[in-house]
Design an enzyme around this catalytic site. Structure first.
Site, PDB file in Angstrom:
ATOM      1  N   GLN A 240     -57.339  61.125 -12.592  1.00 16.89           N
ATOM      2  CA  GLN A 240     -58.509  61.229 -13.461  1.00 16.89           C
ATOM      3  C   GLN A 240     -59.591  62.083 -12.806  1.00 16.89           C
ATOM      4  O   GLN A 240     -60.505  62.550 -13.467  1.00 16.89           O
ATOM      5  CB  GLN A 240     -59.067  59.833 -13.778  1.00 16.89           C
ATOM      6  CG  GLN A 240     -58.135  59.008 -14.671  1.00 16.89           C
ATOM      7  CD  GLN A 240     -58.689  57.634 -15.014  1.00 16.89           C
ATOM      8  OE1 GLN A 240     -58.012  56.647 -14.846  1.00 16.89           O
ATOM      9  NE2 GLN A 240     -59.912  57.548 -15.514  1.00 16.89           N
ATOM     10  N   ARG A 387     -61.519  50.828 -18.643  1.00 16.71           N
ATOM     11  CA  ARG A 387     -62.148  51.280 -19.877  1.00 16.71           C
ATOM     12  C   ARG A 387     -63.624  50.891 -19.970  1.00 16.71           C
ATOM     13  O   ARG A 387     -64.106  50.401 -20.985  1.00 16.71           O
ATOM     14  CB  ARG A 387     -61.410  50.771 -21.100  1.00 16.71           C
ATOM     15  CG  ARG A 387     -61.756  51.643 -22.289  1.00 16.71           C
ATOM     16  CD  ARG A 387     -60.763  51.632 -23.378  1.00 16.71           C
ATOM     17  NE  ARG A 387     -61.186  52.616 -24.346  1.00 16.71           N
ATOM     18  CZ  ARG A 387     -60.358  53.283 -25.133  1.00 16.71           C
ATOM     19  NH1 ARG A 387     -59.070  53.087 -25.059  1.00 16.71           N
ATOM     20  NH2 ARG A 387     -60.810  54.149 -25.999  1.00 16.71           N
ATOM     21  N   CYS A 388     -64.338  51.081 -18.857  1.00 23.50           N
ATOM     22  CA  CYS A 388     -65.779  50.842 -18.894  1.00 23.50           C
ATOM     23  C   CYS A 388     -66.405  51.558 -17.729  1.00 23.50           C
ATOM     24  O   CYS A 388     -65.717  52.013 -16.847  1.00 23.50           O
ATOM     25  CB  CYS A 388     -66.094  49.345 -18.816  1.00 23.50           C
ATOM     26  SG  CYS A 388     -65.534  48.540 -17.304  1.00 23.50           S
ATOM     27  N   GLU A 763     -65.817  54.048 -23.951  1.00 29.27           N
ATOM     28  CA  GLU A 763     -65.685  52.738 -23.337  1.00 29.27           C
ATOM     29  C   GLU A 763     -66.513  51.654 -24.014  1.00 29.27           C
ATOM     30  O   GLU A 763     -66.256  50.466 -23.846  1.00 29.27           O
ATOM     31  CB  GLU A 763     -66.052  52.870 -21.858  1.00 29.27           C
ATOM     32  CG  GLU A 763     -65.075  53.843 -21.187  1.00 29.27           C
ATOM     33  CD  GLU A 763     -65.485  54.277 -19.813  1.00 29.27           C
ATOM     34  OE1 GLU A 763     -66.691  54.254 -19.531  1.00 29.27           O
ATOM     35  OE2 GLU A 763     -64.611  54.628 -19.020  1.00 29.27           O
TER      36      GLU A 763
END
Lengths: 809, 166
Positions: A240, A387-388, A763
């Site tokens: 990522q 996912r945050c 997110e």
């Protein structure tokens, strides 16, 4: 047709042709993905490539007595077997983590969690490599292990990290115990304690955000190819943050950074799993350097779930103080953070608990105090932002559950209590008690819109009736209404408080206009499904008046893309999206000079019109960006260098603060514990909307992951430290059958400090969704005196709640 | 390890190959035939990323040995496009309805949807959801995958498709 109508039609047509910001542009990526032509790491096939596989520990905590690799090495097709003994002389048996700790690459002297990497077998194909892992004989001496973080700092607790047992000051200050990592605190303790001592009403609840895993469908993988002649390493991987990986590889290996080429090809989902550096990456690199041929490493699913990162495992003692009519006066939180065997949290370096201090949420809470203690246990390391943004799901869960607990104690409606305490629109920019400056918002408007859309009043009336019917024995169904109003903090971030290993968390864009007016643009971020190739082009299309279809976006190759910190924490739009707009504006400024020269007017006489500069008052005298591009290479004005390109490294002045109002209506069968989501309504405000289709898709996906986390997904350990259910047999990933249907909505409050006002969205639905589901479950049982029910809320656990409350007759 | 001789028809083309008895169909397709469209997501048959069509059935190719495919007709994502190279109705549906994000589940999802529509040309939403329950997607939340399959069904059947309002 009159003249004005003609002009309007012409402008509308030219705007539509651009496929710029605000339109539902179909994705560029899909043409290859729908034809099976994506190129993911495991698709890569290089001449002479070997395959690596790990020998892993069956024990959670054990001393390694001996390792015998002779039988494995004797297997035909096996080329090498690496152990810590091979890596030690190179100083590679440990690697630095993003959190200032070190992490074993291959276990040295002892293992600290089940499935920890002990040896790396390299063979001619993946089947032989797998066979050979069975032939490596490791003798272990089992040690007592720590699974419960509350036992980590007991006086007689076994010491886990013998490598640092005498180091009583860690990367984040003093350590209180050999198993203690850090204590981090923020806020005014005295003022907060004073408020709690005087308040009419206080609540205190232990809220557990349990251990889970991001589990993208593609696992972590890498291919390393070292060219001994050139001394150059090419590393393909599921990264990522490819540029950060290059820097880390350079620091670990000692290879100069310019001789390392890191390439992140298409990535099959990330969700935080692919931010960190893992033993597999390092071992593939070492294998290739030692053997001089490419080495591929591909995780299987069990390895993924049990070793490369985890998320959450936050045990949050959360307290609120309020007046009896519901004005919140203060918040006090203590977090026990289980970081596993190594502190490998993927947070900005100065933030050992991420942005947990966003836990005052969307409310105007005058004072607050937060303490986070991080501890080691015999579990996998990680602590990634699933996912945050960093620890934001945890923070939002704490405040959004706590406010419901407070509402119940006060006997107030939970929506009304929120309305009473929201930060008001006129208070922005708002300075929170724990140090953040919220950029913009209109919480009351968003909440009202959501309440109207879901029909809140009628739902409460229906619920009241159902509760009565339940008491009378007429139904066995409980109805829960879940609310969550979240404020995220994304787009890390300003150099003053955000860095990774000392590198400020800027991001970048480089835009190059070709002579014929088409464009290539490269970013420091890396899409894992977010559709960057589509949306960045829309930003450029609007900024420069060039059709998005003529703009190619490229990411993931560290040789060609400008340095950036990567994609996670919803930072691509807030940071690289801003860089894109700023770089485009630099180009536009030069284009204006060229246009002025072409039209023989002063620059100030020109105005921008969708895809062209025109002379003010003389709209028929214009030069399109395409014409300007040709001129930039063909006949630039005197004293102006040819070409039309720009680069921007954007350091954001502040984070962005997306927010939203979510409502969930749930029906639970009290006898089976099966919960059905009747409705889920999500209103998101992510500021300026670049592509509504992609935003909606991001919201759907984030809600589905929130549903999974809240309703069943968990990485659980038994008392011996055995990881329970690290396969899709047991780890809950919702299918199309269980997944609720999502209703989406929005308001738009642009970020005042962002060049295009965008805040990021990927997110938010996860952050807001988790507490919303949990609140719905808790709300269903609240009138029966259930108290706080911990997640995850699978049918078995909810059945147990019914059993505990004596509801099963 | 001794190898066995197999004959398979893949995307309409006859293929002969030598495979080890333990070689999984997914590895045979990806590594020996260079058809990398089908993916591996879980190793336990739960995720469906490896789904291909074999003798008119959806098959999880990570749960199938290559040798079991001897004599079979196999369709992979690489063989789904129209003969003229344009996107098939399903491929187009996935793109038009934003039925994919990272793309990793997509080849398996499209192959599964292909078989579903062969068996049930006009499925209801619930039938679609049940029909793709063996295929996991981590990105989309399935709403748009359902729409994509409805889009394709309408296109194949020549019936109108109403895009859901946002």
């Amino acid at each position: 047709m009159n003249e004005q109508v003609k002009i309007d039609i012409d402008r509308a047509e030219r705007t539509e042709k651009l496929q710029g910001m605000g339109c539902k542009r179909k994705r560029v990526e899909d043409v290859r993905f729908t034809q099976g032509k994506g190129s993911y790491v495991d698709d890569l096939k290089l001449p002479g490539m070997l395959f690596g596989d790990f020998v892993r520990s069956p024990h959670a905590h054990a001393r390694i007595v001996s390792i015998d690799t002779s039988r494995a090495k004797a297997l035909p097709g096996v080329v090498a077997v690496l152990t810590a003994a091979d890596l030690k002389p190179l100083g590679l048996h440990y690697m630095p983590t993003l959190a200032g700790d070190v992490q074993a690459v291959l276990a040295d002297e002892k293992v600290l969690f089940q499935n920890q990497e002990v040896a790396f077998v390299i063979a001619e194909d993946r089947y032989i490599a797998s066979d050979a892992t069975e032939l490596v004989e490791v003798v272990y001496e089992a040690l007592p292990c720590i699974v419960d973080p509350f036992k980590a700092m007991l006086p007689d607790a076994p010491i886990l990290r013998e490598d640092i047992k005498d180091k009583m000051v860690g990367a984040h200050g003093p350590r209180k115990h050999p198993n203690h990592i850090f204590e981090w605190q923020i806020g005014d303790k005295q003022a907060t304690d004073d408020v709690f001592a005087r308040a009419d009403v206080t609540i205190k609840e232990m809220l557990v955000d349990h251990r889970t895993h991001p589990s993208p469908l593609e696992t972590c993988q890498s291919v390393a190819s070292f060219d001994k002649v050139k001394g150059e390493l090419t590393l393909w991987g599921t990264f990522q943050a490819p540029h950060v990986i290059r820097t880390v590889v350079s620091l670990i290996s000692g290879l100069p950074e310019h001789k390392i080429h890191v390439i992140a090809p298409d990535i099959g989902g990330g969700f935080g799993n692919k931010v960190g550096a893992y033993a597999g990456y390092v071992c593939s690199v070492v294998g290739s350097i030692v053997l001089g041929v490419p080495v591929k490493w591909v995780e299987d699913r069990m390895e993924n779930l049990s070793t490369t990162s985890f998320a959450r495992d936050y045990h949050m003692t959360t307290e609120l103080a309020a007046t009896k009519d519901g004005k919140i006066l203060g918040m006090r939180v203590h977090v026990l953070a289980d970081h596993g065997a190594f502190d490998a949290c993927a947070d900005p370096s100065k933030w050992p608990a991420g942005f947990m201090n966003i836990c005052t949420g969307s409310y105007d809470i005058p004072v607050a105090h937060l303490v986070v203690d991080g501890v080691y246990t015999n579990k996998a390391s990680g602590g990634v932002a699933y996912r945050c943004s960093f620890r934001v799901t945890e923070a939002v869960f704490a405040i959004e559950r706590a406010i419901e607990v407070l509402a119940q104690k006060l006997g107030m409606d939970a929506a009304e209590l929120r309305m009473k305490n929201f930060i008001r629109a006129e208070q922005f920019p708002y300075h929170s008690a724990l140090g953040w400056e919220y950029d913009s918002g209109d919480y009351h408007m968003a909440m009202q819109k959501a309440m109207d859309a879901i029909g809140y009043k009628a739902l409460r009336a229906e619920q009241a009736e159902k509760r009565e019917a339940f008491k009378r024995g007429e139904t066995r169904e409980l109805m829960g209404i879940g609310i969550s109003f979240f404020t995220e903090i994304v787009g890390a971030g300003p150099a003053k408080n955000c860095d990774i290993l000392g590198i400020a968390m800027f991001d970048s864009a480089e835009i190059r206009i070709h002579p014929t007016g088409s464009v290539i643009a490269r970013m420091g971020t890396k899409s894992q499904g977010q559709g960057h190739e589509t949306t960045y082009a829309q930003i450029i299309a609007t900024e420069l008046g060039i059709p998005a279809d003529d703009i190619m976006i490229e990411e993931g190759n560290t040789d060609t893309a400008p340095y950036g910190l990567g994609t996670y924490g919803s930072r691509s739009t807030p940071v690289a999206g801003a860089a894109t707009a700023v770089a485009a504006r630099k180009i536009k400024a030069k284009a204006q000079m060229i246009a002025a020269h072409m039209l023989e007017v002063h620059e100030g006489d020109l105005e921008w019109d969708i895809d062209r500069f025109r002379v003010k008052g003389l709209p028929e005298k214009f030069k399109t960006m395409k014409e300007i591009a040709w001129s930039a290479y063909n006949a630039p004005p005197p004293n102006l260098e040819p070409g039309l390109e720009a680069v921007n490294y954007y350091e954001p002045p502040n984070m962005t603060y997306p927010f939203g109002a979510y409502f969930c209506v749930m029906d639970i069968d009290v006898d089976t514990g099966v919960a059905k989501t009747r409705r889920f309504y999500a209103l998101d405000d992510c500021g300026t909307r670049i592509n509504p289709m992609i935003i909606e898709g991001q919201v759907h996906g984030g809600l589905t992951e929130a549903f999974a986390c809240a309703m069943g997904q968990e990485i659980r350990y038994d008392d011996m430290g055995n990881v329970m259910g690290a396969s899709f047999m047991d780890f809950f990933l919702p299918t199309a059958v269980e997944t609720p249907k999502w209703e989406t909505d929005f308001t738009v409050t642009p970020s005042p400090h962002h060049p295009i006002g965008a805040k990021g969205v990927g997110e938010s639905p996860h952050v807001g969704g988790v507490p919303c589901f949990s609140n719905a479950v808790n709300d269903a049982y609240a009138f029966l005196g259930a108290g706080h029910i911990q997640m995850p809320h699978d049918a078995w656990r909810l059945w147990q709640v019914g059993e505990r409350l004596g509801l099963h007759g | 390890m001794t190898k066995s001789h197999i004959k398979v028809t893949i995307n309409g083309k006859p293929v002969e190959a030598l495979v080890e008895p333990r070689t999984l169909l997914i590895h045979f397709l990806r590594e020996q035939q260079n058809l990398t469209g089908a993916h591996i997501g879980c190793d336990t048959g739960h995720c469906g990323a490896c789904t291909v069509d074999m003798d008119d059935m959806s098959v999880k190719s990570c749960m199938t040995f290559a040798i079991q495919a001897d004599g079979a007709r196999i369709t992979t994502i690489e063989g789904v496009a129209n003969p003229d190279g344009t996107l098939s109705a399903l491929q187009e549906g996935f793109r038009m309805m934003h039925g994919l994000q990272c793309g990793y589940c997509t080849p398996g999802m499209i192959l599964r949807a292909h078989r579903l529509l062969q068996e049930n040309p006009n499925p209801t939403e619930d039938e679609i959801r049940t029909g793709i329950a063996g295929n996991l997607c981590r990105c989309t939340g399935y709403v748009n995958i359902v729409r994509a399959i409805q889009y394709a069904a309408a296109k194949i059947n020549g019936t109108p498709f109403q895009e859901a309002a946002e």
